[in-house]
Design an enzyme around this catalytic site. Structure first.
Site, mmCIF file in Angstrom:
data_model
loop_
_atom_site.group_PDB
_atom_site.id
_atom_site.type_symbol
_atom_site.label_atom_id
_atom_site.label_comp_id
_atom_site.label_asym_id
_atom_site.label_seq_id
_atom_site.Cartn_x
_atom_site.Cartn_y
_atom_site.Cartn_z
ATOM 1 N N ASP A 1 58.749 12.053 20.230
ATOM 2 C CA ASP A 1 57.849 12.356 21.340
ATOM 3 C C ASP A 1 57.478 11.112 22.137
ATOM 4 O OD1 ASP A 1 57.901 14.862 20.246
ATOM 5 O OD2 ASP A 1 55.728 15.131 20.193
ATOM 6 N N HIS B 1 57.690 9.244 16.865
ATOM 7 C CA HIS B 1 57.352 8.804 18.224
ATOM 8 C C HIS B 1 58.097 7.513 18.525
ATOM 9 C CE1 HIS B 1 54.060 11.414 16.967
ATOM 10 N NE2 HIS B 1 53.809 11.646 18.250
#
Length: 949
Positions: free
Chosen positions: A197, A356
Site C-alpha cells: 500500500d 507498505h
C-alpha cells in the site's frame, strides 16, 4: 494612501468545530489591525502568531476593549486551554498568581522569537482582502494529504490529472470475483497474495528488484498524490516504476488519489478520489484498475461507500495477514515474528497479506525474511487477482470517456475525519502523515499550494492602542511563562504514536538533532570543564558556565519545538525540568556569590550565610556532571522508545552497572593522577574502599536479582550467585586491607572480583548472535581490566601506593592507565548490550556486525577517557602553575615538616590534591585575598610557599 489590512484570527481546536459551528456563523466581525500598527506596537504583534498558538474565541468575552491583548496572554500561558474570561485585568492577575514557578526559562529567548515570528507571519500574510481564519501556510507541512483540509485551500488532492475524466465510463462488472462483499482471503491454495500500500515511493524500485530475484508477483495499491510526492503521472520516477510493474507481471490497483477515509467523505468527493487516480494511472499504462483497497480499511455500507465502489466497478480487497510493518518501522523484528508465527499456523492453505512500500525496513529487511519463509514452505507469492483465480484481463478497464468534461475540484466541506475503528487502521494512518519515514521526492510539477486553514473565531483589538511600559513588562512576563508552559506540555502530543508503542514512526527531525548536539555540548563538555575551572578558581569559570547556561537554555526550547517523531510521556522530559531548575538554582547562587554583598552591605546576614551558599554552590557544581550523564542516557532511551514494560528491569541493570564501571574507572583515574595524597591522609588503602563498595553491592544483588519465593527464571541463578561472590570477596578484601604496624595494606581481591565478573559475563547466554558476541567482548574487556590491576599492584607497584611513604616517586606508569581505560570501555559495552539495542541493530537495514559495533563503542571509550584525563590535566595546570615546594598538612606521611620536594612536578600535584580535591565550595570566603593566579588568567588557588623549615 491605501493601508493594507489583515484580520487576526484565533483558530478553534479541531474537536470543537462541530459545537462551535453555529457560533462561527453568528460571531461579530473582527476589528481590523493594520500591518503598520502591528510593527509600531510590539505587544500587539506578539499576539498575532497564528502558526504558534491556539487561543480562545473572544466572541464570548464582551467589551474586552483595549485590554484584549492582556486577556489573551492570560490564556496563552495555559498552552491553549479554551476558557472564556469575562474581564481582562483580573485574568492577568490570576495568570501571574498561578503561573508555574519557572519564570526565567524562556523569557528573553521567548520574547525575541515570538516577536520575530509574529511580525514575519503578519507581513507575509498581508493582502488586500482579509485572511482566511486559521493556520495558513504554503509548505508541505500545511498542504500534504491526507491531512490537508482542502475545503479551505489548495492541497495535494486539488490537482487533477491531465486528460478526460473517466467518471462517465461504462463499468460492466468483469469476471466472477465478488463486487458486493469485502475480500479477505484467496481462492487458491499454497499461495500468499503479496500486496503493498501507499506507494510508489522511494523504496519501490528496490522492492521490484527483490520480487524479481524471488520470482514472486505482487499487487501495488497505489495512491496518486499524497505525502507531497507529486502526481504519479507527472513526477519522476513514478511513471517508469508503474510501467515496470505491469511489464514484469505485477498488478496495479487503486488506493485512492490522496488517501482519504472513504467512509467519512461525501459521495462526490469519494468518486473523485477514485477517478482522479484512474486518470493518472491510465495516463501511464493506458488502462486503470478494477481492484482497490480503502485507506485505513474504511469503506462501510452505511456511508454509501459500498454502493459507490460497485457503481465504479471495484473489488474491495482487504487482507487476513497483517505484517504490521507500519507499526514497527524501527523495530521490524516484531513484524518478522508475526509472519513467522502466522505462516507456521497448522491447517492454513493461503494468505492475503499487507505491507507498505513507504516503510523502508519493510522493503529492505522484512521482505527478504518473509519471502524466505514463503519459499521454504513450498508456497509462492502471487498477485491478488491471481490468488482469486481472476484472469488478468479483468484486472483493468480501458478509458472510454473522451469528450467528457474534466473533473472540477470539490466544493464539499470535510468537517472532521473519523478515527479508525481498529488499532491497526489508526496506526496505519500515522504512517501516511507528512512526516513519513523518509523524505519524499520533490515533484517536478504539480499544484502550487496556497493556504490551508482551520475555521476560527475572531479576536478583538482596538487599533492604535499602545501599552505602557508596566503593561508591556507584565505582558513580557506572561509570554515567557506561556512559552515555558507550552514547552512543558509538548511531550504529551502523542496522536501519531501507535497503540502500545512509546514513539511514533516518524524520523527524528533536524530541530531535535540540533537539540541533542547542543545539550551534549552544554552538559557533556562545557559544564564539566567549568566545574574544574571553578574548583581552581579560574577567572574563566564564570564566562564558561554562563555560555553553557545559555546554550542549555536554547537546547531546552529546541527540545520542545521539534516536529517529526513524537514521544509518549517519558522520564527524559520529566527529568529535564528538574535539571533546568537545578541549573537555575546554580546560576542564582553564582550571581549572589559574585556580587559579594557581604562587602558592600552593612547587613551582617550576608557574611553569615555566604559560607552555606559557597558549600551548596560547590556541591551542586560537582553533582551536575552526574545528573547530566543520567539525563543524556534518558535522552537516548527516549529517542528510541526503549526500556518500557518488560524491558525496564534489564535496562536498569545494564545502564546502572555500565555507568558504575565507568564511574569506577573515573575514580581510579582521579586517584592515580591527583588523589594519592588524599588517600594517604585517610589512613586506608584503596582496596579498603573498593572492597567496601563491592560487599555492599553484592548484598543488594543477592536479594534483588531473584524474586525470592517465586520460580527461578532465565539467568536468575547466575545473577544471584554473582552477588554472593561479591559480598563474600568484599568481606575478605576488607579484612586484608586492615592496618598492620600502622600501615594500610594493599590486596588483589577487588581486582579478582573484576576478573571473575568478566569471566561470568563472557559466558552469559543470549538469545541473539550479536548480543552473544558483544557480551563476550564485554566480559573479556572486564577480565583484562582485572588482570591489569593485579599486575599493577603486584608487579608494577609491588604493594606500594603510587606515592611511597617517603614522598618519592615518578610520573604514573603507562601501565597504570590501562585498568581505568578498560573499565570505561567495559561500561560502554555493557550499556550498549541491552535486548532492545541488540534487536534494533540485528534488524537494521545496514548490516551491523559485532566487530563494527564493538569498534564504535571502543572509539567512544577512547574519547571519554581522553576527556577525563584532559580535565584532570586542566585541574593540575591551574592548581600548580609553578615548580616550587608546597606545604602540605602532614597526616602521618613520614615527610619532615610536610615539605614535599618537586619531582618532575608530579609529586607536587599529587600532594597538593590532598588540599584541593575534597568536596569544598567552588569559591571560598577569602578568595580575593588568596587568589594569586587571577591576574594572569590561570586562576590558580595560589601556592602557599613554605615560611619555615
Amino acid at each position: 494612501m491605501v493601508t493594507t489590512r489583515a484580520t487576526l484570527a484565533i483558530p478553534t481546536p479541531l474537536q470543537e468545530l462541530q459545537e462551535d459551528h453555529v457560533a462561527l456563523n453568528t460571531a461579530t466581525a473582527a476589528r481590523r489591525v493594520t500591518i503598520v500598527e502591528l510593527v509600531a506596537n510590539p505587544p500587539l504583534a506578539l499576539v498575532a502568531v497564528p502558526n504558534l498558538y491556539r487561543l480562545i474565541p473572544t466572541s464570548a468575552a464582551p467589551a474586552m476593549g483595549t485590554t484584549s491583548a492582556s486577556a489573551v496572554f492570560a490564556v496563552l500561558r495555559t498552552g491553549g486551554v479554551a476558557t472564556r474570561p469575562t474581564t481582562a485585568l483580573p485574568a492577568v492577575n490570576r495568570a501571574l498568581e498561578t503561573a508555574p514557578q519557572r519564570p526565567l526559562l524562556g523569557m528573553a529567548v521567548g520574547m525575541a522569537l515570538a516577536a520575530l515570528s509574529s511580525v514575519t507571519n503578519c507581513v507575509l500574510a498581508a493582502s488586500a482582502a482579509p485572511l482566511p481564519y486559521g493556520y495558513c501556510g504554503t509548505t508541505a507541512e500545511y498542504c500534504t494529504d491526507p491531512d490537508c483540509q482542502f475545503a479551505f485551500g489548495t492541497c495535494d488532492s486539488s490537482h487533477t490529472p491531465a486528460g478526460p475524466t473517466t467518471l462517465n465510463d461504462p463499468r460492466p462488472l468483469l469476471g466472477q470475483v465478488t463486487y458486493d462483499n469485502d475480500i479477505y482471503d484467496c481462492a487458491q491454495n499454497n499461495v500468499v497474495a503479496l500486496t503493498y500500500d501507499d506507494g510508489p515511493y522511494l523504496y519501490t524500485s528496490q522492492l521490484l528488484d527483490i520480487l524479481k530475484s524471488y520470482g514472486f508477483k505482487a499487487t501495488f495499491f497505489m495512491t496518486g498524490n499524497n505525502l507531497h510526492k507529486g502526481p504519479i503521472d507527472e513526477t519522476a520516477p513514478y511513471p517508469d516504476l508503474i510501467k515496470r510493474m505491469v511489464a514484469e507481471g505485477h498488478q496495479v490497483a487503486s488506493h485512492t488519489w490522496s488517501h482519504y477515509s472513504l467512509s467519512n467523505i461525501p459521495s462526490d468527493v469519494r468518486k473523485q478520489q477514485m477517478v482522479k487516480n484512474e486518470r493518472a494511472i491510465a495516463n501511464i499504462i493506458g488502462k486503470y484498475p478494477t481492484y482497490m483497497r480503502p485507506p485505513y480499511s474504511q469503506c462501510n455500507q452505511a456511508s454509501g461507500c459500498w454502493a459507490d465502489m460497485k457503481a465504479l466497478g471495484y473489488h474491495r480487497v482487504y487482507f487476513d495477514l497483517d505484517t504490521q510493518d507500519y507499526l514497527n518501522p524501527n523495530t521490524i523484528q516484531n513484524s518478522k515474528n508475526i509472519v513467522k508465527q502466522i505462516l507456521a499456523t497448522p491447517g492454513t492453505t493461503d494468505y492475503l497479506s499487507i505491507q507498505h512500500d513507504i516503510v523502508q525496513q519493510s522493503v529492505t529487511n522484512l521482505t527478504y525474511y518473509y519471502f524466505d519463509l514463503i519459499k521454504n514452505k513450498g508456497w509462492k507469492g502471487v498477485t491478488a487477482g491471481e490468488c482469486l483465480n481472476d484472469a488478468p484481463a479483468n484486472w483493468y478497464r480501458t478509458p472510454g470517456g473522451s469528450g467528457a468534461t474534466p473533473i472540477s475540484p470539490s466544493t464539499s466541506i470535510i468537517t472532521s475525519k473519523t478515527t479508525a475503528t481498529t488499532s491497526r487502521t489508526t496506526s496505519k494512518a500515522s504512517t501516511t502523515t507528512p512526516k513519513s519515514t523518509a523524505a519524499a521526492p520533490t515533484p517536478t510539477s504539480g499544484p502550487e499550494c496556497v493556504v490551508q486553514a482551520v475555521p476560527a473565531t475572531s479576536m478583538e483589538f482596538e487599533p492604535g492602542t499602545l501599552m505602557s511600559s508596566t503593561s508591556f513588562f507584565r505582558l513580557a512576563l506572561i509570554v515567557g511563562l506561556a512559552l515555558v508552559g507550552k514547552a512543558a506540555s509538548h511531550e504529551h502530543h502523542d496522536d501519531k504514536i501507535p497503540e502500545g508503542e512509546a514513539i511514533s514512526p516518524d524520523p527524528i527531525d533536524t530541530t531535535l538533532w540540533i537539540h541533542i548536539i547542543v545539550q551534549i555540548v552544554a552538559f557533556g563538555l562545557i559544564f564539566p570543564t567549568g566545574m574544574v575551572l571553578g574548583i581552581v578558581r579560574s577567572r574563566w569559570h564564570v564566562p564558561l558556565q554562563t555560555l553553557g547556561a545559555i546554550i542549555a537554555l536554547l537546547g531546552y526550547f529546541l527540545g520542545h519545538a521539534h516536529g517529526g517523531r513524537q514521544f509518549a510521556h517519558n522520564i527524559h522530559a520529566s527529568f529535564a525540568t528538574i535539571l533546568m531548575l537545578l541549573l537555575l538554582v546554580q546560576v542564582l547562587f553564582g550571581i549572589y556569590l559574585k556580587l559579594h554583598l557581604e562587602k558592600k552591605s552593612q547587613n551582617t546576614i550576608h557574611a553569615r550565610i555566604r559560607r552555606y551558599f559557597v558549600l551548596t554552590h560547590g556541591v551542586i557544581g560537582k553533582v551536575m556532571p552526574v545528573v547530566s550523564w543520567v539525563q543524556m542516557l534518558f535522552g537516548g532511551i527516549t529517542a528510541l522508545g526503549f526500556c518500557r514494560d518488560d524491558h525496564l528491569g534489564q535496562c536498569l541493570a545494564h545502564f546502572i552497572m555500565g555507568s558504575a564501571f565507568i564511574g569506577y574507572g573515573i575514580l581510579l583515574t582521579i586517584l592515580l593522577l591527583v588523589g594519592q595524597a588524599w588517600l594517604q591522609r585517610t589512613g586506608r588503602s584503596q582496596e579498603f574502599f573498593d572492597s567496601l563498595i563491592i560487599a555492599a553491592w553484592g548484598c543488594v544483588n543477592t536479594f534483588t536479582e531473584h524474586r525470592w519465593g517465586g520460580p527461578w527464571v532465565k539467568n536468575d541463578l547466575q545473577h544471584t550467585s554473582m552477588g554472593i561472590v561479591w559480598w563474600c570477596a568484599g568481606l575478605l578484601g576488607l579484612w586484608l586491607s586492615r592496618k598492620r604496624d600502622g600501615r594500610p595494606k594493599r590486596n588483589l581481591i577487588p581486582a579478582m572480583v573484576i576478573l571473575i565478573t568478566g569471566w561470568a559475563m563472557s559466558a552469559h547466554p543470549q538469545s541473539l548472535e550479536l548480543s552473544t558476541h558483544v557480551h563476550a567482548v564485554f566480559g573479556y574487556t572486564l577480565m583484562a581490566a582485572g588482570a591489569a590491576r593485579i599486575i599493577e599492584i603486584a608487579f608494577i607497584l609491588r604493594d606500594r601506593g603510587s606515592v611511597d611513604e617517603e614522598g618519592k616517586g615518578d610520573e604514573a606508569s603507562s601501565w597504570q592507565y590501562l585498568t581505568p581505560f578498560l573499565l570505561h570501555a567495559s561500561g560502554l559495552l555493557f550499556m550498549g548490550a541491552t535486548e532492545e539495542q541488540m534487536a534494533f541493530l540485528t534488524n537494521a537495514h545496514i548490516h551491523v556486525s559485532h566487530v563494527s559495533y564493538i569498534l564504535i563503542l571502543y572509539s567512544i571509550a577512547f574519547l571519554l577517557f581522553l576527556f577525563v584525563t584532559m580535565l584532570l590535566n586542566l585541574y593540575a595546570a591551574h592548581a600548580w602553575p609553578t615548580n616550587q615546594p608546597v606545604v602540605m598538612k602532614n597526616a602521618g606521611s613520614g615527610v619532615a615538616n610536610g615539605a614535599i620536594p618537586l619531582t618532575n612536578g608530579h609529586i607536587d600535584r599529587r600532594m597538593r590534591d590532598a588540599e584541593e580535591f575534597e568536596l569544598e565550595g567552588l569559591m571560598s570566603d577569602d578568595e580575593d585575598d588568596n587568589d594569586v593566579g587571577n591576574k594572569d588568567g590561570r586562576g590558580g588557588k595560589g601556592v602557599k610557599h613554605s615560611q619555615s623549615t
